[in-house]
Enzyme design. Sequence first.
Site, PDB file in Angstrom:
ATOM      1  N   ASN A 120      22.489  18.703  43.706  1.00 24.41           N
ATOM      2  CA  ASN A 120      23.754  19.248  43.191  1.00 24.41           C
ATOM      3  C   ASN A 120      23.439  20.461  42.332  1.00 24.41           C
ATOM      4  O   ASN A 120      22.336  20.583  41.794  1.00 24.41           O
ATOM      5  CB  ASN A 120      24.475  18.193  42.331  1.00 24.41           C
ATOM      6  CG  ASN A 120      25.807  18.686  41.812  1.00 24.41           C
ATOM      7  OD1 ASN A 120      26.573  19.315  42.544  1.00 24.41           O
ATOM      8  ND2 ASN A 120      26.092  18.431  40.548  1.00 24.41           N
ATOM      9  N   HIS A 122      24.950  22.652  38.994  1.00 25.96           N
ATOM     10  CA  HIS A 122      25.872  22.498  37.860  1.00 25.96           C
ATOM     11  C   HIS A 122      25.795  23.759  36.994  1.00 25.96           C
ATOM     12  O   HIS A 122      24.691  24.243  36.711  1.00 25.96           O
ATOM     13  CB  HIS A 122      25.465  21.262  37.048  1.00 25.96           C
ATOM     14  CG  HIS A 122      26.390  20.986  35.916  1.00 25.96           C
ATOM     15  ND1 HIS A 122      27.637  20.405  36.083  1.00 25.96           N
ATOM     16  CD2 HIS A 122      26.274  21.236  34.591  1.00 25.96           C
ATOM     17  CE1 HIS A 122      28.233  20.304  34.914  1.00 25.96           C
ATOM     18  NE2 HIS A 122      27.430  20.805  33.985  1.00 25.96           N
TER      19      HIS A 122
END
Length: 208
Positions: A120, A122
Amino acid sequence: MLIVPQHTPKHVARPKVAVFASGSGSNFDSIAKHVQQGQLNIELACLVCNKPDAFVLQRAEAFDVPTVLLNHQDYPNREAHDRAIIEAIKAFGVEWIIMAGWMRIVSPLLIEAFEGRVLNIHPSLLPSFKGLRAVEQAWQAGVKITGCTVHFVVPEMDAGPIVGQAAVPVLEDDTLETLQHRIHSQEHLLYPRAIAQAIASFGARRET
Ligand code: GRF
């Protein structure tokens, strides 16, 4: 400043990857361009999206990447949605999941099905400013340096092992928008390199 360790093992296959995105998809665009230009050795097997009106769907079509649209509102709960996703991406032979603006918390079901192979991005220097509106949180805290982080996904939100980070200074004349824009630009450079790094170290771990 990009901080991604640079050591690439020799024999790494071209893994099949699903990008998960819910919105504009500028990170998808950057990843797809890197693949197209031979700078990232993965196969974009499909794009998974949970929002029927997300612009990323058009971007995927432009790159001839198959799209899997699974609207979470069509499922009774998170697990049912995740089960449908797992089934769909396994049909494409997907080995890695790359979350890029995926605005859904996933259940442990999905993380376990692809253990150690879910990434992911961020928009903060984790572990600072987890969760939603991370750039705004950093801006309001008055930090002088912020940035973005690529990390492995674990059940706890924004908490998995860090693969790479890019630092972005907060300038005197910044507004929240200009800061957001510069962080986004750094994400587009960081993510392809971090994906390559994570895949390479996974391959190296398997060889030992
Ligand atoms: C990025 O800022 C990413 O860090 C966050 O969501 C945003 C997605 O942007 N998780 P885009 O859809 O890739 O343009």
